[in-house]
Enzyme design. Structure first.
Site, mmCIF file in Angstrom:
data_model
loop_
_atom_site.group_PDB
_atom_site.id
_atom_site.type_symbol
_atom_site.label_atom_id
_atom_site.label_comp_id
_atom_site.label_asym_id
_atom_site.label_seq_id
_atom_site.Cartn_x
_atom_site.Cartn_y
_atom_site.Cartn_z
ATOM 1 C CG HIS A 123 -1.887 0.964 1.446
ATOM 2 N ND1 HIS A 123 -1.617 2.261 1.791
ATOM 3 C CD2 HIS A 123 -3.236 0.882 1.330
ATOM 4 C CE1 HIS A 123 -2.747 2.939 1.878
ATOM 5 N NE2 HIS A 123 -3.757 2.122 1.603
ATOM 6 C CG ASP A 200 0.782 -2.412 6.263
ATOM 7 O OD1 ASP A 200 -0.140 -2.608 7.084
ATOM 8 O OD2 ASP A 200 0.648 -1.692 5.257
ATOM 9 C CD GLN A 203 -6.707 -4.678 4.291
ATOM 10 O OE1 GLN A 203 -7.617 -5.407 4.683
ATOM 11 N NE2 GLN A 203 -6.911 -3.431 3.932
ATOM 12 C CE LYS A 226 -6.971 -0.276 6.493
ATOM 13 N NZ LYS A 226 -7.749 0.071 5.306
ATOM 14 C CB CYS A 364 -3.857 3.082 -1.490
ATOM 15 S SG CYS A 364 -5.021 4.361 -1.086
HETATM 16 N N1 PMP Z 1 -1.570 -0.702 4.693
HETATM 17 C C1 PMP Z 1 -2.523 -1.499 4.202
HETATM 18 C C2 PMP Z 1 -2.161 -2.892 3.766
HETATM 19 C C3 PMP Z 1 -3.833 -1.035 4.095
HETATM 20 O O1 PMP Z 1 -4.785 -1.827 3.596
HETATM 21 C C4 PMP Z 1 -4.137 0.274 4.535
HETATM 22 C C5 PMP Z 1 -5.554 0.836 4.446
HETATM 23 N N2 PMP Z 1 -6.153 0.706 3.202
HETATM 24 C C6 PMP Z 1 -3.113 1.058 5.054
HETATM 25 C C7 PMP Z 1 -1.851 0.544 5.120
HETATM 26 C C8 PMP Z 1 -3.363 2.451 5.549
HETATM 27 O O2 PMP Z 1 -4.134 2.399 6.706
HETATM 28 P P1 PMP Z 1 -4.738 3.737 7.354
HETATM 29 O O3 PMP Z 1 -5.412 4.470 6.229
HETATM 30 O O4 PMP Z 1 -5.698 3.239 8.371
HETATM 31 O O5 PMP Z 1 -3.609 4.509 7.937
#
Ligand code: PMP
Length: 406
Positions: A123, A200, A203, A226, A364
């Site tokens: 991401h 990270d 997910q 999430k 993203c």
């Molecule tokens: N890393 C991953 C794998 C994600 O799916 C997301 C959210 N889509 C993020 C980072 C960013 O998370 P946040 O917007 O809650 O900071």
């Protein structure tokens, strides 16, 4: 014991509604999941009964709020099997957690010419902070690629690591491909060459049991929103020995020990990294989301979501010209796809009008889109409150739209 999904759905009242006169089918939990009633009630109770700023007030309300806030730190520690509560830092989300590490780890350990390895399936939140740090420190980002079926090429890691490599950043579960990466193996390879690893887990934590000590992760980050919790709350787990050596990310109240105009001494971890008033309500209510996950059991949730994933995948593959990105057997939570000849935005908009909430776009993850040479995709993602019936509704809608738009 199997999960009673009809009962579980009652804990998420938002799901029981019609949009455009159609029953809502919410298939966008990877972007943000809905929150349990217990989370919402806790937020309300806090504000009705004992809200006060934490750590500072010498009064009843502040003491009670502080106690609950700090109890959630213990809950998170147990949830991810961290070694100590000092290793749990509250942030505003995964993004802030990664920015914190990129900045502070960068300041402490990264020199000009050093390298950071970042997987190709990250991401943007796990790419851009490293780039910003690399630019500031004169370091370089090196890519660990993935194969067309969505497997990280871990066998190439040894060749990428050299004496200049400081850290590897990798998702536990990809938000586009759904791949569950072998992070234990990656960490072992990296540690053999004294390279630190940030995982990270945005997910992963709601789908898989996570044990940061068994993984031996140096940093593990995720977001409450999430995992059925409030938005505006994130977690950074970091090994204490590393956090102790890293400078603060932000300055302000709470993160200090003593301040004069000449000099400031800093508080101990975790407070060194928690400048200012945190999201008190969010953190306290997040405790209820963790309790909810623990009550249902992550293993049972994972088993159920895997059944949904397998069922949806099989039904989707019956649709001609439908391409799924990411087909690894070790997969969780999301299906990203396109249907040849149909623009994903058209499909997403039409699905919405049929009551079905999906994500469209680049998710993203521009490097993943570039890997497949596509401008955009559609993603459906599952949570414990989704049903097989909802997947059937989605498939019926998709089939109709293929005829209409194809
Ligand atoms: N890393 C991953 C794998 C994600 O799916 C997301 C959210 N889509 C993020 C980072 C960013 O998370 P946040 O917007 O809650 O900071």
């Amino acid at each position: 014991m199997t999960l009673d999904i009809a009962r579980i759905r009652k804990d998420f009242p938002i799901l029981d509604q019609q949009v455009y006169n159609k029953p809502l089918v919410y298939l966008d939990s990877a972007a943000s999941s809905q929150k349990t009633l217990s989370v919402l009630k806790k937020e309300e109770q806090l504000h009705l009964e004992y809200y006060g700023n934490i750590h500072r007030g010498a009064h009843f309300l502040a003491d009670q709020a502080t106690g609950e806030f700090e109890a959630v730190r213990d809950l998170v520690k147990d949830f991810i099997h961290a070694g100590s509560r000092e290793e749990i830092i509250f942030t505003k989300g995964t993004t802030e957690s990664i920015n914190l590490v990129a900045f502070s780890f960068g300041e402490a350990f990264v020199k000009p010419g050093d390298e950071i390895i970042v997987s190709e399936m990250e991401h943007h939140a796990n790419i851009v902070p490293w780039q910003l740090m690399a630019k500031r420190k004169g370091a370089r980002i090196v890519k660990l690629p993935f194969t067309d079926d969505g497997r990280l090429e871990v066998e190439k890691l040894d060749a990428l690591i050299n004496e200049k490599t400081r850290l590897m950043a990798v998702a536990h579960v990809s938000n586009t491909l759904g791949t569950i990466n072998p992070v234990g193996e990656i960490i072992a390879k990296a540690h053999a060459k004294e390279v630190k690893v940030l995982v990270d887990g945005a997910q992963a934590v709601k789908h898989l049991p996570v044990d940061v000590q068994a993984l031996d992760a140096d940093f593990y980050v995720f977001s409450a929103h999430k995992m059925y919790g409030p938005n505006g709350v994130g977690i950074l787990y970091g090994k204490k020995e590393l956090l102790d050596q890293m400078p603060p990310y932000q300055g302000g109240g709470e993160m200090i020990s003593e301040v004069t105009f000449e000099n400031t001494t800093f508080n101990e971890v975790p407070y060194k990294f928690e400048a200012g008033t945190p999201h008190i309500t969010g953190v306290i209510a997040f405790g209820e989301a963790i309790r909810y996950l623990q009550k249902l059991g992550i293993d049972r949730i994972a088993a159920y979501e895997n059944e949904l994933l397998a069922y949806a995948t099989q039904k989707m593959l019956e649709i001609p010209n439908l391409v799924i990105y990411g087909t690894q057997p070790e997969k969780s939570g999301v299906i990203t796809f396109n249907i040849e000849g149909i623009h994903p935005f058209d499909l997403g908009t039409m699905l919405d009008k049929m009551g079905i909430a999906v994500r469209t776009g680049r998710l993203c993850a521009d490097p993943v889109m570039d890997h497949y040479g596509v401008q955009a995709t559609i993603r459906v993602s599952f949570a414990v409150y989704n049903t097989f019936d909802e997947i059937d509704q989605f498939i019926v809608a998709l089939k109709k739209l293929v005829v209409m738009l194809g």
